[in-house]
Design a protein around this motif. Structure first.
Motif, short mmCIF file in Angstrom:
data_model
loop_
_atom_site.label_atom_id
_atom_site.label_comp_id
_atom_site.label_asym_id
_atom_site.label_seq_id
_atom_site.Cartn_x
_atom_site.Cartn_y
_atom_site.Cartn_z
N ALA A 1 56.16 47.22 43.56
CA ALA A 1 56.41 46.55 43.96
C ALA A 1 54.80 46.04 44.35
CB ALA A 1 56.76 45.67 45.55
N GLY A 2 54.70 44.63 44.52
CA GLY A 2 53.43 44.74 44.18
C GLY A 2 52.48 42.91 43.61
N TRP A 3 52.01 42.94 43.69
CA TRP A 3 51.02 41.92 43.06
C TRP A 3 49.95 42.15 41.94
CZ3 TRP A 3 51.12 36.19 44.52
CH2 TRP A 3 49.60 35.56 43.55
N VAL A 4 50.82 40.97 40.90
CA VAL A 4 49.74 41.56 39.66
C VAL A 4 49.83 40.67 38.63
CG1 VAL A 4 50.16 42.95 37.19
CG2 VAL A 4 51.24 43.28 39.40
N GLU A 5 47.63 40.03 38.97
CA GLU A 5 47.75 38.66 38.66
C GLU A 5 46.53 38.95 38.01
OE1 GLU A 5 47.99 35.08 39.49
OE2 GLU A 5 46.67 35.28 37.57
N THR A 6 46.34 38.27 36.48
CA THR A 6 45.44 38.43 35.90
C THR A 6 45.29 36.43 35.89
OG1 THR A 6 47.23 37.58 34.48
CG2 THR A 6 46.15 40.13 34.34
N ASP A 7 43.54 36.20 36.67
CA ASP A 7 43.77 35.40 36.42
C ASP A 7 42.35 34.56 35.82
OD1 ASP A 7 41.99 33.04 39.60
OD2 ASP A 7 42.43 32.87 37.12
N LEU A 8 42.60 34.62 34.03
CA LEU A 8 41.00 34.36 33.71
C LEU A 8 40.67 33.14 34.13
CD1 LEU A 8 40.41 35.88 31.16
CD2 LEU A 8 41.65 35.03 29.91
N ALA A 9 40.86 31.93 34.62
CA ALA A 9 40.29 30.78 34.56
C ALA A 9 39.35 30.78 35.45
CB ALA A 9 41.00 30.11 34.80
N ASN A 10 39.66 32.51 36.54
CA ASN A 10 38.69 32.68 37.66
C ASN A 10 38.32 33.74 37.38
OD1 ASN A 10 38.84 30.53 38.79
ND2 ASN A 10 40.97 30.67 39.60
N GLN A 11 38.29 34.25 35.71
CA GLN A 11 37.56 35.32 35.62
C GLN A 11 38.06 36.45 36.66
OE1 GLN A 11 33.08 34.33 34.89
NE2 GLN A 11 34.37 34.27 32.60
#
Lengths: 194, 86, 377
Positions: A172-182
């Motif tokens: 389980a986990g958090w997988v975040e690709t926040d390209l806007a904030n790099q």
């Protein structure tokens, strides 16, 4: 009156399954847009995995895949004891598959037939799919959207998943690709659940 | 023809995310689907889009396309005969 | 502990009166109409009219995104039938793409997050103020069905007394062009299981199902329980179903073993692609269910993606209540690898248990079981 009170207490008693944290892996990448994808490629190469399908994945799947590989390679004997339908994958993020969504959106306006390979990655749960294919895991999978990373919510939904059906391990986990904030963030946990 | 074969190999590597391969590592006559390069149905659709965008080639249907997509050489030969632009 | 289906609502181009939706299903009238993509491709799709959206905006806050607006509207309608104490409730949203057409062209402009999938729950929480935070599940086309399974889990865990499941997805150029690029979009109204089927039709809709441990009859008809469900993964291909139907077969097998051995009817996914419908027929055959009466609803609604699992479960429960297997709209000739028992005509049959099947991109499958319940049994 008292009997009714105790009965209703029992009804509202929260059933929690016991979860034991076995392993975890964290990764934070901060860089210019193009460099983020490059970094993911470098980490993959450093890990010495031979899985050409990696290059077809979008950044969300590459990030989550790296996390899953770290966990499975660190716990090979544990995974070898568990049946393939007893490993659950439950992931979370805020932006869904936004990086691919942008790519597809741009593609629609640029050409009359957008790229099918990009469109196929415009769903966050493709991450669960890629990891399932890699490991032949045929069990429970889920993807939830959350405004922020919340460990207690993740724990809650691992428990809820176990209320849905049986599994003995959960990635389980958090997988975040926040390209806007790099910023790309990964916080992946392996739980034993009974 | 060799130039076109090399050009198509480079385009395939780029479009299908085959970064682990160089053009030299792709045999002209190697099977693209099934065994060989192991491409799948999404890759087939991508090749159709690629040939349309880059060479103006349009297929009647997917079955017609699949017959052409046996190897890089068969694709190159088809492009050479039917290209509209590029 | 028994979990009951108490109330439901469906909101699409046909409107938001759920009884009318059931009657329309029996009358076998499709809501699919012509839709032209930006690139000129013509398809059939189901979507709300401009007037319907105007009415919705007048009824609720102007600033709500379309997904939130439609969700709130359908949840409200379901609550009219079965009001619920929000302090003891959880709302579960199921959606694949939410407000995706609001995505700005440049990724830098994405810092303003109104269109984020996670923002729908935020708007729902502001409107209904439930005690527990609304959760958003996004697992491709099984989202709606899986959300119902998740609702059951929340109720079993004792964390809540009521669970409100809402599935929603909009008609967007994003999705239309995407399926078109996969050559999965039909140029005519979709024909589930039919020999001449050419692909999917898309649909815009929202649907709500309220579940609880209270034995209140479903939409005032009959007592209906949600028995349980199973989610599996094909672990085979990210966008194509397993040719052996392995994942769906395992889900059917488990629901049969854990809940009710043999359903009297099955509501299939039936997207009308060659691959999906063939796969379902293979899975059914392997499970020994080839003779059970089945049906598909996408000829009426199109594929409503995140809403499908909820919308089609609701109509499956209606089928259960009315002992009627709806005819499959746009089906005429058998066309799947394995024979299934599907018809273009309505079939009267005693239905005590009905299964709902869904499958989606990413390889996930979800099967649910619903049964008639006798009070005090």
């Amino acid at each position: 009156m008292q009997i009714a009170f105790y009965l209703s207490l029992n009804l509202l008693k929260m059933t929690e399954y016991r979860t034991e944290l076995v392993d975890s892996f964290e990764l934070e990448l901060s860089a210019e847009a193009a460099d983020l994808e490059k970094q993911l490629g470098e980490i993959y190469q450093e890990m010495g995995i031979n899985y050409p399908k990696f290059y077809k994945m979008n950044d969300l799947c590459k990030l989550g895949f790296i996390g899953a590989e770290k966990i499975t390679s660190n716990n090979t004997s544990l995974f070898s004891e568990i049946a393939k339908d007893q490993v659950a994958t439950i992931f979370f993020n805020r932006s869904s598959s936004l990086v691919s969504d942008h790519e597809h959106m741009t593609s629609i306006h640029r050409q009359s037939i957008p790229s099918p390979a990009v469109f196929v990655y415009t769903l966050p749960n493709i991450l669960n799919g890629e990891i399932a294919i890699r490991n032949e895991w045929t069990g429970y999978s889920a993807f939830y959207l959350m405004e922020n990373y919340e460990a207690s919510k993740i724990d809650e939904l691992v428990n809820i998943g176990r209320h849905c059906q049986t599994f003995s391990l959960c990635l389980a986990g958090w997988v975040e690709t926040d390209l806007a904030n790099q910023k790309y963030s990964l916080k992946i946990m392996l739980y034993k659940v009974n | 023809m060799q130039d076109l074969i090399l050009e198509i190999k480079s385009k395939l590597i780029e479009q299908l995310n085959l970064q682990h391969l160089t053009p030299e590592q792709i045999d002209d006559d190697a099977m693209l689907f099934g065994t060989g390069l192991g491409l799948d149905s999404i890759d087939a659709l991508e090749i159709i889009v690629l040939l349309d965008n880059d060479y103006g080639i349009k297929f009647k249907d997917q079955d017609e396309a699949r017959e052409v997509f046996t190897s890089v050489r068969t694709i190159a030969e088809y492009v050479s005969k039917h290209r509209v632009n590029g | 502990m028994k979990i009951y289906c108490n109330a439901a609502n469906i909101y699409n181009s046909l409107g938001s009166d759920v009884e009318s939706h059931w009657n329309n299903a029996i009358d076998q009238i499709s809501t699919l109409q012509t839709r032209t993509l930006m690139n000129g491709f013509e398809t059939k799709a189901s979507y709300l009219s401009e007037d319907q959206w105007k009415t919705l905006r007048n009824e609720f806050d102007q600033n709500l995104t379309k997904s939130a607006l439609l969700s709130i509207a359908t949840i409200n309608k379901a609550l009219e039938k079965f009001p619920v104490n929000m302090q003891e409730a959880i709302i579960i949203i199921a959606t694949t793409k939410g407000d995706v057409d609001m995505i700005p062209p440049g990724i830098q402009d994405s810092k303003n997050s109104t269109f984020y999938l996670s923002n729908i729950a935020h708007q729902i929480d502001e409107y209904f103020n439930p005690a527990l935070q609304t959760i958003t599940l996004s697992n491709a086309c099984i989202s709606g069905a899986q959300a119902i399974q998740t609702a059951g889990a929340y109720l079993k865990s004792g964390k809540v007394k009521y669970a409100i499941v809402c599935g929603v997805d909009l008609m967007t150029e994003f999705t239309l062009s995407g399926f078109n690029s996969l050559k999965a979009l039909s140029d005519e109204a979709c024909r589930p299981f039919d020999a001449q089927r050419k692909g999917i039709s898309l649909g815009e809709a929202a649907a709500t199902l309220i579940l609880s441990t209270e034995d209140h009859p479903f939409n005032d008809h009959t007592l209906v329980t949600f028995d349980g469900g199973m989610v599996t993964n094909d672990a085979n291909h990210i966008s194509g179903p397993s040719r052996t139907g392995e994942g769906l077969y395992q889900a059917l097998r488990h629901v049969s073993k854990d809940f009710v051995e043999r359903p009297d009817a099955i509501s299939l996914h039936g997207t009308a692609t060659i691959f999906n419908d063939d796969m379902e027929s293979v899975a059914l055959s392997r499970a020994g269910f080839s003779e059970i009466e089945t049906f598909g609803l996408k000829g009426i609604y199109g594929h409503t993606l995140g809403a499908a699992g909820v919308l089609e479960s609701i109509l499956s429960v209606y089928a259960l209540c009315h002992n009627l297997v709806p005819g499959t709209v746009n089906y005429s000739q058998p066309g799947t690898i394995e024979i299934i028992n599907v018809s273009d005509k309505n079939i009267l049959k005693e239905i005590n248990t009905i299964y709902k099947c869904t499958s989606g991109f990413g390889g996930a499958n979800c099967v649910l079981s619903f049964s008639k319940s006798i009070k005090n049994d």
